[in-house]
Design an enzyme around this catalytic site. Structure first.
Site, PDB file in Angstrom:
ATOM      1  N   HIS A 182       0.811  -1.218   0.000  1.00 57.71           N
ATOM      2  CA  HIS A 182       0.000   0.000   0.000  1.00 57.71           C
ATOM      3  C   HIS A 182       0.850   1.276   0.000  1.00 57.71           C
ATOM      4  O   HIS A 182       1.759   1.438   0.813  1.00 57.71           O
ATOM      5  CB  HIS A 182      -0.916  -0.004   1.228  1.00 57.71           C
ATOM      6  CG  HIS A 182      -1.918   1.106   1.213  1.00 57.71           C
ATOM      7  ND1 HIS A 182      -3.085   1.032   0.492  1.00 57.71           N
ATOM      8  CD2 HIS A 182      -1.906   2.323   1.805  1.00 57.71           C
ATOM      9  CE1 HIS A 182      -3.764   2.143   0.647  1.00 57.71           C
ATOM     10  NE2 HIS A 182      -3.070   2.956   1.440  1.00 57.71           N
ATOM     11  N   ASP A 185      -6.606  17.251   8.990  1.00 54.44           N
ATOM     12  CA  ASP A 185      -8.017  16.968   8.725  1.00 54.44           C
ATOM     13  C   ASP A 185      -8.096  16.448   7.297  1.00 54.44           C
ATOM     14  O   ASP A 185      -7.575  17.093   6.378  1.00 54.44           O
ATOM     15  CB  ASP A 185      -8.862  18.243   8.843  1.00 54.44           C
ATOM     16  CG  ASP A 185      -9.409  18.460  10.245  1.00 54.44           C
ATOM     17  OD1 ASP A 185      -8.880  17.835  11.176  1.00 54.44           O
ATOM     18  OD2 ASP A 185     -10.354  19.276  10.400  1.00 54.44           O
TER      19      ASP A 185
END
Ligand SMILES: [Fe+2]
Length: 387
Positions: free
Chosen positions: A262, A305
């Site tokens: 990944h 965020d």
């Protein structure tokens, strides 16, 4: 952009006489960032850009942020936002902070004025629809998948040519540029960059308007919108050159970086802003280690965020998201694949997902408009389904 462009006519040497066919001088305007130390272009106008006949304040822009009660993952159904307005007025701002704001726009009306964001650069991502981005630097034809990068101070108008238009709008308080790690010391995009200069689409044509009349340019500065009236067309530029100009980059020209196991989100990075990044998740082959788990691991992005805007395709790690969904995974709490998604990803060869991610390094606040679109069950969607 880190390369030089010239369009139309410019004099051989800057700051020298440059005459119109009628013997009058063209009016030279330098448009630059960071007080003459950043990127800049020089434009040549038929009329002085200072020749304003009327200026007035139109509105104060109130983002209507709502203070967060709980630190929770949030899911907003942006396609439920009301359609309407024009490509500027119709922007529904959903998330933001002092660095950047994100909104969506599905305009149904045209712009009978021109617009200039004098706060920072904008990226308008075209989810649906075709049309033209008409600017003082020339016109760019856009299509689905385009990122339209509009530098601070660019006078422009968006003219959709199709009925169903959907934009994702990212407005910065600073510049938005390709990531530095993909550029050499001259600014050129390097071989390991997922896109290169050939993928960057410049204005296709520069139309010089000399007609007179009454033309309105709305300018956003310091969270306030002003109206400027000119008695000549604002697109009166006969030529320009420099490094500051709008351009388009299609998400479909972003070449994904893949690996045996990944790859982390930075491989998807497309643009960098001040305290934020914009990333592209595009169709790609999955990890090819024989025991690889293609779905991401749980991660605690404790200083970022993460906002994902889902464009198309089945998103591998999420359930319940639909086209136009926006998820916010705030800093400080872990997030990751939904139950069953890790197992389901094993052995899969490729993904068709298409999404745009905005990661901010300072917390985002949701607006009142966003909360009206929220799927409030999202925070608990990781719980196992009871049998
Ligand atoms: Fe994430």
């Amino acid at each position: 952009m880190p390369f030089y462009v010239k369009m139309g006519e410019v004099p051989q040497k800057r700051h020298t006489t440059f005459f119109k066919p009628n013997g009058e001088l063209y009016r030279e305007q330098l448009m630059g960032t960071k007080g003459f130390s950043g990127i800049q272009s020089i434009l040549y106008h038929h009329n002085p850009p200072t020749q304003v006949t009327e200026v007035k304040k139109i509105a104060t822009i109130d983002m209507q942020y709502v203070e967060r009660e709980e630190l929770r993952h949030q899911h907003f159904l942006s396609f439920d936002a009301p359609q309407g307005g024009d490509p500027i007025v119709g922007r529904r701002y959903l998330l933001g902070n002092d660095d950047v704001v994100m909104g969506v726009c599905s305009p149904t009306e045209g712009m009978d004025y021109y617009y200039r964001n004098s706060e920072g650069d904008e990226v308008v991502f075209v989810h649906k629809g075709e049309g033209e981005l008409q600017t003082i630097f020339g016109t760019i034809t856009y299509r689905p998948g385009d990122y339209l990068v509009i530098p601070i101070g660019t006078t422009y108008r968006i003219v959709p040519s199709t009925e169903d238009t959907r934009f994702l709008v990212i407005e910065s308080q600073n510049e938005i540029v390709p990531p530095k790690r993909y550029r050499n010391e001259h600014g050129q995009l390097l071989e390991h960059s997922p896109f290169c200069e050939r993928d960057i689409r410049l204005p296709e044509r520069l139309e010089t308007h000399v007609e007179e009349g009454s033309f309105e340019v709305r300018v956003k500065q310091n969270h306030t919108l002003y109206s400027y009236t000119f008695d000549f067309h604002p697109f009166d530029v006969v030529g320009w050159d420099g490094y500051l100009f709008p351009y388009a980059l299609s998400i479909h020209d972003f070449e994904p970086i893949t690996g045996r196991v990944h790859q982390p989100p930075p491989v998807h990075q497309t643009f960098a802003g001040q305290n934020f990044v914009i990333c592209s998740f595009v169709p790609r082959l999955y990890d090819y280690h024989p025991e690889a788990i293609p779905a991401p691991y749980y991660h605690s992005n404790v200083e970022s965020d993460e906002v994902l805007y889902y464009v198309d395709g089945n998103f591998m790690s999420r359930k319940g998201v639909v086209e136009g969904s926006i998820t916010l995974h705030p800093m400080g709490i872990p997030h990751g694949p939904h139950p069953g998604k890790i197992e389901a990803s094993i052995g899969k060869k490729e993904t068709k997902e298409l999404a745009v991610m905005l990661d901010t390094f300072r917390p985002l606040k949701a607006t009142r408009q966003a909360l009206a679109l929220e799927d409030t069950a999202y925070m608990y969607s990781w719980l196992p389904v009871k049998k």
